[in-house]
Design an enzyme around this catalytic site. Structure first.
Site, PDB file in Angstrom:
ATOM      1  N   SER A 150       0.865  -1.184   0.000  1.00 49.59           N
ATOM      2  CA  SER A 150       0.000   0.000   0.000  1.00 49.59           C
ATOM      3  C   SER A 150       0.893   1.223   0.000  1.00 49.59           C
ATOM      4  O   SER A 150       2.060   1.154   0.412  1.00 49.59           O
ATOM      5  CB  SER A 150      -0.887   0.000   1.251  1.00 49.59           C
ATOM      6  OG  SER A 150      -1.546   1.246   1.424  1.00 49.59           O
ATOM      7  N   TYR A 163      -1.890   0.475  10.354  1.00 48.20           N
ATOM      8  CA  TYR A 163      -1.765  -0.004   8.974  1.00 48.20           C
ATOM      9  C   TYR A 163      -0.421   0.432   8.398  1.00 48.20           C
ATOM     10  O   TYR A 163       0.237  -0.338   7.691  1.00 48.20           O
ATOM     11  CB  TYR A 163      -2.923   0.533   8.150  1.00 48.20           C
ATOM     12  CG  TYR A 163      -3.085  -0.113   6.794  1.00 48.20           C
ATOM     13  CD1 TYR A 163      -3.138  -1.496   6.653  1.00 48.20           C
ATOM     14  CD2 TYR A 163      -3.212   0.668   5.646  1.00 48.20           C
ATOM     15  CE1 TYR A 163      -3.306  -2.094   5.407  1.00 48.20           C
ATOM     16  CE2 TYR A 163      -3.389   0.088   4.398  1.00 48.20           C
ATOM     17  CZ  TYR A 163      -3.423  -1.280   4.282  1.00 48.20           C
ATOM     18  OH  TYR A 163      -3.590  -1.858   3.044  1.00 48.20           O
TER      19      TYR A 163
END
Length: 266
Positions: A150, A163
């Site tokens: 990501s 995250y």
């Protein structure tokens, strides 16, 4: 690369089709990737925890399926045995998609259970599967280990703490593995998507449909799972001397993880 062009590479006369394991294949980018590779002529083993979703995928694409929890050692051992049975102990590609985000808590209010869950699925899950299947990838003579991370692996942003930490860990796993495999016929590829609108990612992260929809509110053309699958398919199908170490892919409306153009009425 078009589906037709890729299919000609993977199923040329007298050659066996390329093979891939795709994790997280029950929805989103994983499902789109398994679908795309199958359409391109790959033999795909699609894995995820939700067997009923995998059965739907198999019916649509003809791919092989197996219910696998990448956070469980016994489940990953069963995956290794299935790869041996299906592909004779060789495997061209592992595509790590399983993972995801849980919550948007700041560091000062971190939910340790959510942080542990993200680390287990994004980092240790990818590690388990890589460790288990790397001998088969090496044996293929044309191997790839592809990590879908990501932009959160590379850019901190408010609400991203857990995250950010997990995806950064997966990014460093990929970088280290590339160094360790230097000189072997195995590419290590990282694809780092920005804003992708899928049916489940933000819903799972936020736990509320209205909140999930607001993530994309006013954003013109967020990426789709199919957009990411196209990038993954190209990276895997490129001539094997070409290694896409890191591909960052965002929608045009997104300049950074925390900077997105929003317009009324979109």
């Amino acid at each position: 690369m078009t589906s037709a062009a890729a299919a000609s590479e993977t199923s040329a006369p007298g050659t066996a089709p390329l093979t891939a394991v795709v994790t997280g294949a029950s929805s989103g980018i994983g499902r789109a990737t398994a679908t795309r590779l199958a359409a391109d002529g790959w033999r795909v083993l699609a894995v995820a925890r939700r067997e009923e979703k995998l059965r739907e995928l198999a019916a649509e694409t003809g791919c092989e399926i197996l219910a696998v929890d990448v956070t469980d050692d016994d489940s990953v051992a069963a995956l290794t045995a299935r790869v041996e049975d299906l592909f004779g102990g060789t495997l061209n590609s592992i595509v790590h998609v399983a993972g995801g985000a849980l919550g948007v808590d700041p560091v000062a209010e971190a939910d340790l259970e959510k942080w542990q869950g993200m680390y287990e699925s994004n980092v240790l899950g990818a590690l388990r599967v890589t460790r288990a299947l790397l001998p088969a990838v090496r044996a293929s003579g044309r191997g790839d280990v592809l990590f879908v991370t990501s932009v959160a692996a590379h850019e901190a942003y408010p609400g991203g703490s857990g995250y950010n930490a997990a995806k950064s860990g997966e990014h460093m796993l990929a970088r280290t593995l590339r160094l360790e495999l230097n000189g072997e016929k195995v590419r290590v590829i990282e694809v780092a998507p920005g804003m992708v609108r899928t049916e489940e990612f933000s819903l799972v992260r936020l736990g509320d449909r209205d909140a999930a929809d607001k993530v994309y509110e006013g954003v013109e053309n967020p990426l789709t799972a199919q957009d990411c699958a196209d990038v993954i398919a190209y990276a895997l199908s490129a001539p094997h001397h070409v290694n896409l170490d890191l591909v960052t892919v965002r929608p045009l409306a997104q300049a950074a993880a925390h900077r997105v153009a929003r317009h009324q009425g979109v």
